[in-house]
Design a protein around this motif. Structure first.
Motif, PDB file in Angstrom:
ATOM      1  N   ASN A 201       0.864  -1.179   0.000  1.00  0.00           N
ATOM      2  CA  ASN A 201       0.000   0.000   0.000  1.00  0.00           C
ATOM      3  C   ASN A 201       0.898   1.224   0.000  1.00  0.00           C
ATOM      4  O   ASN A 201       1.650   1.449   0.953  1.00  0.00           O
ATOM      5  CB  ASN A 201      -0.894  -0.039   1.242  1.00  0.00           C
ATOM      6  N   ASP A 202       0.852   2.013  -1.080  1.00  0.00           N
ATOM      7  CA  ASP A 202       1.715   3.199  -1.151  1.00  0.00           C
ATOM      8  C   ASP A 202       1.037   4.451  -0.601  1.00  0.00           C
ATOM      9  O   ASP A 202       1.543   5.564  -0.757  1.00  0.00           O
ATOM     10  CB  ASP A 202       2.208   3.437  -2.571  1.00  0.00           C
ATOM     11  N   GLY A 203      -0.110   4.272   0.047  1.00  0.00           N
ATOM     12  CA  GLY A 203      -0.857   5.387   0.601  1.00  0.00           C
ATOM     13  C   GLY A 203      -2.041   5.791  -0.245  1.00  0.00           C
ATOM     14  O   GLY A 203      -2.990   6.406   0.250  1.00  0.00           O
ATOM     15  N   LEU A 252       7.676  -6.291  -2.302  1.00  0.00           N
ATOM     16  CA  LEU A 252       7.486  -4.851  -2.443  1.00  0.00           C
ATOM     17  C   LEU A 252       7.298  -4.244  -1.057  1.00  0.00           C
ATOM     18  O   LEU A 252       6.664  -4.839  -0.183  1.00  0.00           O
ATOM     19  CB  LEU A 252       6.240  -4.535  -3.270  1.00  0.00           C
ATOM     20  N   ILE A 253       7.822  -3.046  -0.866  1.00  0.00           N
ATOM     21  CA  ILE A 253       7.445  -2.215   0.278  1.00  0.00           C
ATOM     22  C   ILE A 253       7.317  -0.784  -0.214  1.00  0.00           C
ATOM     23  O   ILE A 253       7.993  -0.382  -1.170  1.00  0.00           O
ATOM     24  CB  ILE A 253       8.435  -2.291   1.462  1.00  0.00           C
ATOM     25  N   SER A 254       6.437  -0.035   0.419  1.00  0.00           N
ATOM     26  CA  SER A 254       6.184   1.342  -0.021  1.00  0.00           C
ATOM     27  C   SER A 254       6.380   2.310   1.124  1.00  0.00           C
ATOM     28  O   SER A 254       6.117   1.988   2.286  1.00  0.00           O
ATOM     29  CB  SER A 254       4.755   1.482  -0.560  1.00  0.00           C
ATOM     30  N   TYR A 260       9.468   0.219  -3.402  1.00  0.00           N
ATOM     31  CA  TYR A 260      10.773  -0.403  -3.596  1.00  0.00           C
ATOM     32  C   TYR A 260      10.552  -1.875  -3.936  1.00  0.00           C
ATOM     33  O   TYR A 260       9.729  -2.556  -3.324  1.00  0.00           O
ATOM     34  CB  TYR A 260      11.633  -0.237  -2.359  1.00  0.00           C
ATOM     35  N   ILE A 261      11.302  -2.359  -4.901  1.00  0.00           N
ATOM     36  CA  ILE A 261      11.119  -3.699  -5.454  1.00  0.00           C
ATOM     37  C   ILE A 261      12.392  -4.502  -5.217  1.00  0.00           C
ATOM     38  O   ILE A 261      13.465  -4.130  -5.697  1.00  0.00           O
ATOM     39  CB  ILE A 261      10.823  -3.641  -6.958  1.00  0.00           C
ATOM     40  N   LEU A 262      12.275  -5.597  -4.485  1.00  0.00           N
ATOM     41  CA  LEU A 262      13.417  -6.476  -4.242  1.00  0.00           C
ATOM     42  C   LEU A 262      13.389  -7.611  -5.256  1.00  0.00           C
ATOM     43  O   LEU A 262      12.372  -8.288  -5.427  1.00  0.00           O
ATOM     44  CB  LEU A 262      13.363  -7.034  -2.826  1.00  0.00           C
ATOM     45  N   TYR A 268      14.970  -1.989  -6.962  1.00  0.00           N
ATOM     46  CA  TYR A 268      14.449  -0.941  -7.832  1.00  0.00           C
ATOM     47  C   TYR A 268      13.491  -0.055  -7.030  1.00  0.00           C
ATOM     48  O   TYR A 268      12.963  -0.467  -6.000  1.00  0.00           O
ATOM     49  CB  TYR A 268      13.693  -1.546  -9.016  1.00  0.00           C
ATOM     50  N   VAL A 269      13.253   1.146  -7.559  1.00  0.00           N
ATOM     51  CA  VAL A 269      12.257   2.034  -6.982  1.00  0.00           C
ATOM     52  C   VAL A 269      11.367   2.551  -8.105  1.00  0.00           C
ATOM     53  O   VAL A 269      11.834   2.798  -9.228  1.00  0.00           O
ATOM     54  CB  VAL A 269      12.905   3.209  -6.209  1.00  0.00           C
ATOM     55  N   CYS A 270      10.060   2.672  -7.814  1.00  0.00           N
ATOM     56  CA  CYS A 270       9.136   3.194  -8.817  1.00  0.00           C
ATOM     57  C   CYS A 270       7.969   3.856  -8.100  1.00  0.00           C
ATOM     58  O   CYS A 270       7.820   3.761  -6.884  1.00  0.00           O
ATOM     59  CB  CYS A 270       8.630   2.086  -9.737  1.00  0.00           C
ATOM     60  N   ASN A 271       7.129   4.537  -8.858  1.00  0.00           N
ATOM     61  CA  ASN A 271       5.840   5.019  -8.374  1.00  0.00           C
ATOM     62  C   ASN A 271       4.893   5.031  -9.566  1.00  0.00           C
ATOM     63  O   ASN A 271       5.246   4.565 -10.653  1.00  0.00           O
ATOM     64  CB  ASN A 271       5.940   6.382  -7.684  1.00  0.00           C
TER      65      ASN A 271
END
Length: 475
Positions: A201-203, A252-254, A260-262, A268-271
């Motif tokens: 959940n990225d918010g 994934l964690i946000s 952020y992608i492991l 990696y980082v994305c949005n």
């Protein structure tokens, strides 16, 4: 005698270098088990692990969750054999087995409306009254998931639980069976040759990571390592954004609108507006196999599991500090899960590891570890004559070894110790006794600090010498 070199707080914060011969922004060619951010401005031994397992933990911790009840924090641990344990985190005491869940491989825990949710191979259960001596476990609150050992769970921004179900996502309201109320299967679907392996959940959105390989019996992906990252508003079945990634997503964690992608080859980082960008790869971090890879946030940094029992960090605890790599913990074996918890403003790290282990890491006092700089170019040839080390006042038991190495990183010009037993509660020592059997002429040096015992905190190291030409003109 002239001061040649001074290393201090700004240098410690540069972290690990790319190699022994190229700083690449870092200072150390090796510093496993060394902490540079625990006390900003000092260099010290890294995070020390305490084994909490005892005779209680009987499987490998796969998932962990902390719940607070009446101002008391409880750690719940879900093992790959289906066992659920509980621990009071203030004193890390009272570890006990609370239930053994059938048809389960410890797939995930989440907290929703005061209930702890746990995922089994084909269903979702709940834990009520988590602080009670005997919490209430209900295995089959929601049934009908595809039989699989991989069912990631996360809480969406809409306050429902979402569960990966092979090539779909299920929604769970915490009380109703699927197809009743707000609980339903396949509220979001993906191509049938992909599998949902992580969600966050990225918010604003649910971010869903799916790998190319829909096997329900293994966590190892196929050779192609292809993945898709979806941004979904938890409404219609159509995603708002789709990013493709040529790597196998693991987790994934946000945080702060970024995800952020492991993967097995890098992080990696994305949005929703920015496609995945590589921020670190295996040239820095010895990333583990898919089955044991994990990461979390620690003191404002990413903390990432390593292949050989290390915990790495990337980033910095403050926006004004540089983003660096470090390895503050070692010797943890093959890690299966990690959880970071701030207890009274002191971050604790709980680590689940294979061979039925549960560790807690809180203090930075690891001994028997060393910080070794890359080859530092002195710009000309010097005769090394002394080294001076500055620390916080030594206390009983403190011991530090300082080695100055020259001649292509093979000859120890100086190997001396700074100890409370010999030197008392001092804060500095000038060491000018050199190894007389070694030529002290060199144009590059490696400085090695070994934290032998106690909790030594190094503030600065200075190197002294005489220019080679000047030395001969005086002789």
């Amino acid at each position: 005698m002239q001061k040649i070199l001074s290393l201090g707080k700004q240098d410690w914060l540069r972290g690990l270098a790319m190699s022994a011969y190229f700083d690449g922004g870092g200072l150390f060619q090796s510093a496993d088990g060394i902490e540079i951010f625990y006390n900003i401005g000092v260099l010290q031994g890294g995070l020390t692990s305490s084994d909490l397992s005892g005779a209680v933990i009987a499987d490998n911790p796969q998932a962990m969750l902390i719940v607070t009840v009446n101002a008391i924090d409880y750690l719940f641990v879900y093992g790959d054999g289906g066992k659920i344990y509980r621990l009071a985190t203030l004193a890390d005491s009272g570890l006990a087995l609370k239930a053994t869940i059938s048809n389960s491989s410890g797939q995930g825990l989440a907290l929703l409306n005061g209930l702890i949710l746990y995922v089994q191979n084909t269903q979702v259960g709940t834990i009520a009254s988590p602080a009670a001596t005997s919490p209430t476990f209900t295995d089959n609150v929601a049934t009908g998931l595809t039989s699989s050992a991989i069912h990631p769970i996360w809480i969406g921004a809409d306050k429902f639980a979402y569960i990966g179900d092979v090539d779909g996502v299920a929604r769970f309201d915490g009380t109703n069976n699927f197809a009743v109320g707000n609980s339903a299967l396949d509220v979001f679907t993906i191509p049938s040759d992909y599998m949902v392996v992580s969600g966050a959940n990225d918010g604003y959105y649910s971010v869903i990571g799916a790998r190319y390989n829909n096997s329900t019996t293994t966590t190892v992906g196929c050779a192609s390592g292809k993945s898709i990252i979806y941004f979904w508003d938890m409404g219609a079945n159509t995603p708002l954004r789709v990013w493709e990634l040529e790597a196998e997503v693991i987790r994934l964690i946000s945080k702060d609108g970024n995800t952020y992608i492991l993967t097995p080859t890098g992080v990696y980082v994305c949005n929703i507006s920015q496609p995945p960008q590589l921020i670190t790869d295996e040239s820095f971090i010895d990333l583990p196999a898919v089955t044991s890879a994990n990461f979390a946030f620690y003191r404002g940094m990413l903390m990432i599991t390593g292949q050989s029992g290390e915990l790495y960090t990337y980033g910095s605890p403050h926006i004004k500090l540089p983003k660096v790599f470090s390895a503050p913990a070692t010797g943890l074996g093959t890690m299966t899960s990690i959880l970071v918890w701030n207890s009274q403003n002191i971050p604790k790290v709980y680590v689940g590891a294979q061979t039925n282990k549960l560790y807690v890491l809180q203090t930075a006092s690891k001994t028997g570890v060393l910080a070794k700089t890359y080859q530092i170019d002195l710009k000309r040839t010097w005769r090394i004559t002394a080294v001076k080390v500055f620390t916080e006042p030594l206390v009983s038991g403190d011991s530090l070894t300082v080695d100055i190495i020259g001649d292509a990183n093979t000859s120890i010009i100086s190997a001396q110790t700074f100890t409370f037993a010999s030197d008392g509660a001092k804060t500095s020592k000038l060491i000018n006794t050199l190894n007389t059997s070694v030529d002290n002429r060199t144009d590059e040096v490696v400085i090695q600090l070994t934290f032998t015992a106690g909790v030594v905190k190094v503030k600065r190291v200075e190197l002294y010498g005489e220019p080679e030409r000047e030395y001969y003109s005086q002789s």
